[in-house]
Design an enzyme around this catalytic site. Structure first.
Site, PDB file in Angstrom:
ATOM      1  N   ARG A 193       5.451  -6.215  -3.923  1.00 52.26           N
ATOM      2  CA  ARG A 193       6.581  -5.449  -3.380  1.00 52.26           C
ATOM      3  C   ARG A 193       5.951  -4.492  -2.367  1.00 52.26           C
ATOM      4  O   ARG A 193       5.243  -3.570  -2.739  1.00 52.26           O
ATOM      5  CB  ARG A 193       7.306  -4.692  -4.488  1.00 52.26           C
ATOM      6  CG  ARG A 193       8.559  -4.001  -3.992  1.00 52.26           C
ATOM      7  CD  ARG A 193       9.241  -3.208  -5.086  1.00 52.26           C
ATOM      8  NE  ARG A 193       9.883  -4.046  -6.071  1.00 52.26           N
ATOM      9  CZ  ARG A 193       9.800  -3.838  -7.397  1.00 52.26           C
ATOM     10  NH1 ARG A 193       9.093  -2.838  -7.888  1.00 52.26           N
ATOM     11  NH2 ARG A 193      10.423  -4.623  -8.234  1.00 52.26           N
ATOM     12  N   PRO A 194       6.187  -4.717  -1.070  1.00 52.59           N
ATOM     13  CA  PRO A 194       5.351  -4.136  -0.013  1.00 52.59           C
ATOM     14  C   PRO A 194       5.546  -2.646   0.289  1.00 52.59           C
ATOM     15  O   PRO A 194       5.906  -2.253   1.404  1.00 52.59           O
ATOM     16  CB  PRO A 194       5.714  -4.988   1.201  1.00 52.59           C
ATOM     17  CG  PRO A 194       7.130  -5.379   0.958  1.00 52.59           C
ATOM     18  CD  PRO A 194       7.219  -5.599  -0.531  1.00 52.59           C
ATOM     19  N   CYS A 195       5.231  -1.796  -0.661  1.00 54.09           N
ATOM     20  CA  CYS A 195       5.307  -0.350  -0.428  1.00 54.09           C
ATOM     21  C   CYS A 195       4.253   0.114   0.564  1.00 54.09           C
ATOM     22  O   CYS A 195       4.405   1.179   1.175  1.00 54.09           O
ATOM     23  CB  CYS A 195       5.214   0.416  -1.740  1.00 54.09           C
ATOM     24  SG  CYS A 195       3.741   0.069  -2.703  1.00 54.09           S
ATOM     25  N   HIS A 196       3.213  -0.693   0.765  1.00 50.39           N
ATOM     26  CA  HIS A 196       2.168  -0.323   1.727  1.00 50.39           C
ATOM     27  C   HIS A 196       2.680  -0.317   3.162  1.00 50.39           C
ATOM     28  O   HIS A 196       2.052   0.250   4.041  1.00 50.39           O
ATOM     29  CB  HIS A 196       0.958  -1.265   1.590  1.00 50.39           C
ATOM     30  CG  HIS A 196       1.281  -2.705   1.803  1.00 50.39           C
ATOM     31  ND1 HIS A 196       1.768  -3.512   0.788  1.00 50.39           N
ATOM     32  CD2 HIS A 196       1.207  -3.486   2.906  1.00 50.39           C
ATOM     33  CE1 HIS A 196       1.967  -4.735   1.259  1.00 50.39           C
ATOM     34  NE2 HIS A 196       1.641  -4.740   2.538  1.00 50.39           N
ATOM     35  N   ARG A 197       3.836  -0.907   3.408  1.00 46.31           N
ATOM     36  CA  ARG A 197       4.396  -0.971   4.763  1.00 46.31           C
ATOM     37  C   ARG A 197       5.168   0.287   5.150  1.00 46.31           C
ATOM     38  O   ARG A 197       5.700   0.365   6.251  1.00 46.31           O
ATOM     39  CB  ARG A 197       5.292  -2.199   4.894  1.00 46.31           C
ATOM     40  CG  ARG A 197       4.533  -3.502   4.719  1.00 46.31           C
ATOM     41  CD  ARG A 197       5.422  -4.710   4.827  1.00 46.31           C
ATOM     42  NE  ARG A 197       4.683  -5.908   4.433  1.00 46.31           N
ATOM     43  CZ  ARG A 197       5.237  -6.993   3.921  1.00 46.31           C
ATOM     44  NH1 ARG A 197       6.545  -7.053   3.757  1.00 46.31           N
ATOM     45  NH2 ARG A 197       4.484  -8.018   3.577  1.00 46.31           N
TER      46      ARG A 197
END
Length: 184
Positions: free
Chosen positions: A137-141
């Site tokens: 789940r791309p929270c790094h984006r």
């Protein structure tokens, strides 16, 4: 029943945790994906005695994670375990899924997208920080409004590596990170 496995990655040894599911590929719905030293993450040394190690149950998840790090997968197709987080956190986490591979958004833009007031941006950041599914789940984006890297439970160096991987390809890992392979 809670199952777990580990796998090597450019971020370090990942801990995969899931719940038995009749509908998920491989029979497990992913509940958590943690990196070593993750703020709020489960550490391998702290795995509860009642959890069962079952690398085979995570074969599909591990395949997708390896493909992501190899640069051949840009969107995960993984069933998530139900029941994690508050309603607000789930709304924020769902919004993370809409940030395309190779792009970033700011906390403020993400808040606008889901109808959170300017005053609620801090709560949105807290919800992002509690995302139990790093990488998948791309929270790094999500970055600061000024383009700075801020707030990543797995550490800013890992956030930087993930963003570089998505914009520059697998070569961004560099030789020091080695390959990715299941170790469980």
């Amino acid at each position: 029943m809670t199952l777990y496995a580990t796998m090597d990655s450019p971020l370090g040894e990942l801990l995969l945790v899931g719940e038995v599911s009749a509908t998920a590929t491989g029979g497990v719905a992913l509940a958590s994906l943690s990196v070593p030293g993750q703020k709020g993450g489960v550490a391998l040394d702290d795995v509860p005695a009642g959890w069962r190690r079952d690398p085979g149950a995570f074969a599909e998840v591990a395949r997708q994670v390896r493909a992501y790090f190899d640069g051949t997968l840009t969107r995960f197709d993984v069933e998530y375990a139900a029941g994690a987080g508050t309603e607000f956190q789930r709304r924020v986490w769902d919004a993370l899924e809409s940030v395309p591979y190779g792009t970033t958004t700011s906390y403020g833009r993400l808040a606008e997208r889901i109808g959170v007031s300017r005053a609620g941006v801090r709560a949105l950041g807290t919800a992002i920080g509690r995302n139990p599914l790093l990488v998948v789940r791309p929270c790094h984006r999500v970055i600061g409004a000024d383009g700075s890297l801020t707030g990543y439970a797995g550490g800013l160096e890992r956030k930087r590596l993930l963003l570089e991987l998505e914009t520059e390809g697998p070569a961004a890992r560099g030789p020091a990170h080695g390959g990715v392979g299941a170790s469980a």
